[in-house]
Motif scaffolding. Structure first.
Motif, PDB file in Angstrom:
ATOM      1  N   LEU A  42      -5.040  15.555  -2.763  1.00 28.39           N
ATOM      2  CA  LEU A  42      -4.892  14.256  -1.952  1.00 28.39           C
ATOM      3  C   LEU A  42      -5.903  14.366  -0.757  1.00 28.39           C
ATOM      4  O   LEU A  42      -6.191  13.148  -0.256  1.00 28.39           O
ATOM      5  N   GLN A  43      -5.762  15.507  -0.030  1.00 25.37           N
ATOM      6  CA  GLN A  43      -6.453  15.692   1.228  1.00 25.37           C
ATOM      7  C   GLN A  43      -7.534  14.953   1.453  1.00 25.37           C
ATOM      8  O   GLN A  43      -8.644  15.226   0.228  1.00 25.37           O
ATOM      9  N   GLY A  44      -8.109  14.390   2.568  1.00 24.99           N
ATOM     10  CA  GLY A  44      -9.540  13.762   2.641  1.00 24.99           C
ATOM     11  C   GLY A  44      -9.214  12.163   2.709  1.00 24.99           C
ATOM     12  O   GLY A  44      -8.276  11.565   2.937  1.00 24.99           O
ATOM     13  N   SER A  45     -10.361  11.672   2.676  1.00 21.11           N
ATOM     14  CA  SER A  45     -10.432  10.134   2.896  1.00 21.11           C
ATOM     15  C   SER A  45     -10.889   9.453   1.483  1.00 21.11           C
ATOM     16  O   SER A  45     -11.742  10.078   0.840  1.00 21.11           O
ATOM     17  N   TRP A  46     -10.138   8.373   1.086  1.00 22.66           N
ATOM     18  CA  TRP A  46     -10.449   7.577   0.003  1.00 22.66           C
ATOM     19  C   TRP A  46     -10.793   6.093   0.417  1.00 22.66           C
ATOM     20  O   TRP A  46     -10.080   5.604   1.153  1.00 22.66           O
ATOM     21  N   THR A  52     -13.947  -1.694   0.116  1.00 19.29           N
ATOM     22  CA  THR A  52     -14.526  -0.378   0.585  1.00 19.29           C
ATOM     23  C   THR A  52     -14.442  -0.301   2.122  1.00 19.29           C
ATOM     24  O   THR A  52     -14.474   0.904   2.500  1.00 19.29           O
ATOM     25  N   LEU A  53     -14.036  -1.238   2.683  1.00 18.86           N
ATOM     26  CA  LEU A  53     -13.978  -1.119   4.333  1.00 18.86           C
ATOM     27  C   LEU A  53     -12.557  -0.733   4.637  1.00 18.86           C
ATOM     28  O   LEU A  53     -12.323  -0.373   5.830  1.00 18.86           O
ATOM     29  N   SER A  54     -11.646  -0.434   3.670  1.00 20.30           N
ATOM     30  CA  SER A  54     -10.158  -0.180   3.769  1.00 20.30           C
ATOM     31  C   SER A  54      -9.995   1.038   3.122  1.00 20.30           C
ATOM     32  O   SER A  54     -10.433   1.396   2.175  1.00 20.30           O
ATOM     33  N   THR A  55      -9.748   1.913   4.223  1.00 19.26           N
ATOM     34  CA  THR A  55      -9.910   3.761   3.525  1.00 19.26           C
ATOM     35  C   THR A  55      -8.287   4.170   4.091  1.00 19.26           C
ATOM     36  O   THR A  55      -7.717   3.723   5.106  1.00 19.26           O
ATOM     37  N   ASN A  65      -4.225   5.033   8.004  1.00 17.43           N
ATOM     38  CA  ASN A  65      -5.204   3.965   7.402  1.00 17.43           C
ATOM     39  C   ASN A  65      -5.883   3.441   8.521  1.00 17.43           C
ATOM     40  O   ASN A  65      -5.839   3.306   9.445  1.00 17.43           O
ATOM     41  N   PHE A  66      -7.285   3.002   7.851  1.00 13.54           N
ATOM     42  CA  PHE A  66      -8.463   2.322   8.267  1.00 13.54           C
ATOM     43  C   PHE A  66      -8.864   1.379   7.897  1.00 13.54           C
ATOM     44  O   PHE A  66      -8.886   1.152   6.714  1.00 13.54           O
ATOM     45  N   TYR A  67      -9.613   0.415   8.869  1.00 13.87           N
ATOM     46  CA  TYR A  67     -10.105  -0.748   8.278  1.00 13.87           C
ATOM     47  C   TYR A  67     -11.365  -0.656   9.137  1.00 13.87           C
ATOM     48  O   TYR A  67     -11.233  -0.876  10.397  1.00 13.87           O
ATOM     49  N   LYS A  68     -12.564  -0.810   8.478  1.00 14.79           N
ATOM     50  CA  LYS A  68     -13.760  -0.890   9.236  1.00 14.79           C
ATOM     51  C   LYS A  68     -14.130   0.203  10.220  1.00 14.79           C
ATOM     52  O   LYS A  68     -14.605   0.011  10.987  1.00 14.79           O
ATOM     53  N   GLY A  69     -13.282   1.367   9.329  1.00 17.46           N
ATOM     54  CA  GLY A  69     -13.379   2.388  10.507  1.00 17.46           C
ATOM     55  C   GLY A  69     -12.466   2.570  11.490  1.00 17.46           C
ATOM     56  O   GLY A  69     -12.466   3.674  12.303  1.00 17.46           O
ATOM     57  N   VAL A  70     -11.829   1.731  11.829  1.00 16.31           N
ATOM     58  CA  VAL A  70     -10.992   1.548  13.131  1.00 16.31           C
ATOM     59  C   VAL A  70      -9.591   1.994  12.519  1.00 16.31           C
ATOM     60  O   VAL A  70      -8.815   1.478  11.573  1.00 16.31           O
ATOM     61  N   ASP A  71      -8.748   2.944  12.940  1.00 15.79           N
ATOM     62  CA  ASP A  71      -7.546   3.576  12.921  1.00 15.79           C
ATOM     63  C   ASP A  71      -6.679   2.642  13.302  1.00 15.79           C
ATOM     64  O   ASP A  71      -6.473   1.836  14.253  1.00 15.79           O
ATOM     65  N   THR A  72      -5.507   2.340  12.334  1.00 13.54           N
ATOM     66  CA  THR A  72      -4.467   1.441  12.658  1.00 13.54           C
ATOM     67  C   THR A  72      -3.700   1.984  13.705  1.00 13.54           C
ATOM     68  O   THR A  72      -2.551   1.212  14.220  1.00 13.54           O
TER      69      THR A  72
END
Length: 135
Positions: A42-46, A52-55, A65-72
């Motif tokens: 699981l480790q890492g970014s998905w 694809t802007l949601s990671t 969680n991130f959206y457009k690279g911004v951490d929630t």
């Protein structure tokens, strides 16, 4: 439409989180060897396949969680188990197939697929499958 659901779920998931109630910092699993492999994979970014802007990034037993690279701004603790923590009747014979979030936003995800490039999680309560590719 699925991207909208994912964004809504991630926002609710993040908004419902109460960091002050979560002091859990260690991995809690009954079968350490098997669950260690799941945690490791699981480790890492998905990146979300639908948006694809949601990671989501997994580090140890927390996710962010991130959206457009911004951490929630929320760390979400999770465990890997053989059943849903919220409903013990939901389980499988396969070990460590459920990702359970802990704290204020307790949710259960069935790990449908987890390999080097693909992560598929089904939110058990809503029967919604979220698909990710490794970044």
């Amino acid at each position: 439409m699925k991207a909208t659901y994912l964004i809504i779920i991630l926002v609710i998931f993040s908004a419902c989180k109460n960091d002050s109630k979560n002091t859990e910092t260690s991995i809690d699993a009954t079968n350490t060897e098997t669950s260690s492999k799941v945690y490791e994979k699981l480790q890492g970014s998905w990146a979300n396949v639908q948006d694809t802007l949601s990671t989501i990034t997994f580090e140890g037993n927390t996710s962010r969680n991130f959206y457009k690279g911004v951490d929630t701004g929320r760390s979400i603790f999770f465990t890997i188990n053989s059943s849903c923590a919220t409903d013990q009747s939901i389980k499988t014979a396969e070990e460590d197939k459920y990702l359970n979030t802990t704290g204020a936003a307790e949710e259960c995800y069935y790990i449908k697929t987890l390999n080097e490039t693909t992560l598929e999680l089904t939110l058990v309560a809503e029967n919604i499958t979220l698909q990710f590719t490794r970044q």
